[in-house]
Design a protein around this motif. Sequence first.
Motif, short mmCIF file in Angstrom:
data_model
loop_
_atom_site.label_atom_id
_atom_site.label_comp_id
_atom_site.label_asym_id
_atom_site.label_seq_id
_atom_site.Cartn_x
_atom_site.Cartn_y
_atom_site.Cartn_z
N LEU A 126 0.84 -1.19 0.00
CA LEU A 126 0.00 0.00 0.00
C LEU A 126 0.88 1.24 0.00
CD1 LEU A 126 -2.57 -1.20 2.68
CD2 LEU A 126 -2.95 -1.02 0.21
N PRO A 127 0.36 2.37 -0.48
CA PRO A 127 1.18 3.59 -0.50
C PRO A 127 1.67 3.96 0.90
CG PRO A 127 -0.84 3.87 -1.78
CD PRO A 127 -0.97 2.57 -1.05
N TRP A 148 -0.13 6.80 2.57
CA TRP A 148 -1.42 6.43 3.13
C TRP A 148 -1.24 5.71 4.46
CZ3 TRP A 148 -3.99 1.89 4.37
CH2 TRP A 148 -5.36 2.02 4.64
N GLN A 180 -11.59 -8.82 -4.56
CA GLN A 180 -10.76 -7.62 -4.66
C GLN A 180 -11.17 -6.63 -3.59
OE1 GLN A 180 -10.89 -6.41 -8.83
NE2 GLN A 180 -8.86 -7.33 -9.01
N THR A 229 -10.25 -2.62 -2.27
CA THR A 229 -9.58 -1.36 -2.53
C THR A 229 -9.28 -0.69 -1.21
OG1 THR A 229 -10.68 -1.14 -4.67
CG2 THR A 229 -9.72 0.87 -3.72
N GLY A 252 -6.27 3.48 -1.95
CA GLY A 252 -6.20 3.81 -3.37
C GLY A 252 -5.68 2.69 -4.26
N ARG A 253 -5.37 1.54 -3.69
CA ARG A 253 -4.91 0.38 -4.47
C ARG A 253 -5.93 -0.73 -4.40
NH1 ARG A 253 0.51 -2.29 -4.08
NH2 ARG A 253 -0.37 -3.28 -5.90
N THR A 254 -6.15 -1.38 -5.52
CA THR A 254 -7.02 -2.55 -5.55
C THR A 254 -6.14 -3.78 -5.51
OG1 THR A 254 -8.71 -1.34 -6.79
CG2 THR A 254 -8.82 -3.75 -6.85
N LEU A 255 -6.38 -4.60 -4.50
CA LEU A 255 -5.56 -5.78 -4.25
C LEU A 255 -6.43 -7.03 -4.23
CD1 LEU A 255 -3.59 -4.25 -1.26
CD2 LEU A 255 -2.72 -4.56 -3.58
#
Length: 175
Positions: free
Chosen positions: A33-34, A37, A156, A158, A161-164
């Motif tokens: 993840l960022p 964040w 999935q 989210t 801001g990332r979809t994992l």
Amino acid sequence: MRRMPIREALPRDAAAIAAVHVRSWQAAYGDLLPRSWLAGLDVDERAAVWSARLAAPEPPSVLVATEADGRAVGFCSFRAWPEDDLDPATTGEIAALYVLPEVWGSGVGRGLLAASEKALTADGFQEAALWVLAENARGRRFYEAAGWRADGTVAQETTGGRTLDELRYRRSLFT
């Protein structure tokens, strides 16, 4: 293996659980993840969420592992399976299992998982399921070493801001 007291969480544990939650996410998901964040995760905000959950009329089942001085170093939350694809009467869910990074590999997580599985069994569940991020190699190894196996179901999520991809793992509670 490090042995620690494990007990049911109380509303007064909300801040400690939140600190474990945030610190473990920051350490475990730094490559997934960022970082900005993760750095913005707020322990006080998370404590308010845990406080409301633990003070609810029907609070979730949460176990907390503590040091001898009472400091929380890990927690596990579990419940009946919340979705309709598995029978919630026979399937429990490990909803969250986190320990502080400094106790990773010490047996605290294994102890929390075993205690949670025992509690689910006592509640009449026959199997348990959980979600783990597909890219979380450490987490996947941990669950696989405890006898959990991916069942082929992928979802999935989210976050930040990332979809994992998340993999569903399952385990019989009678083995």
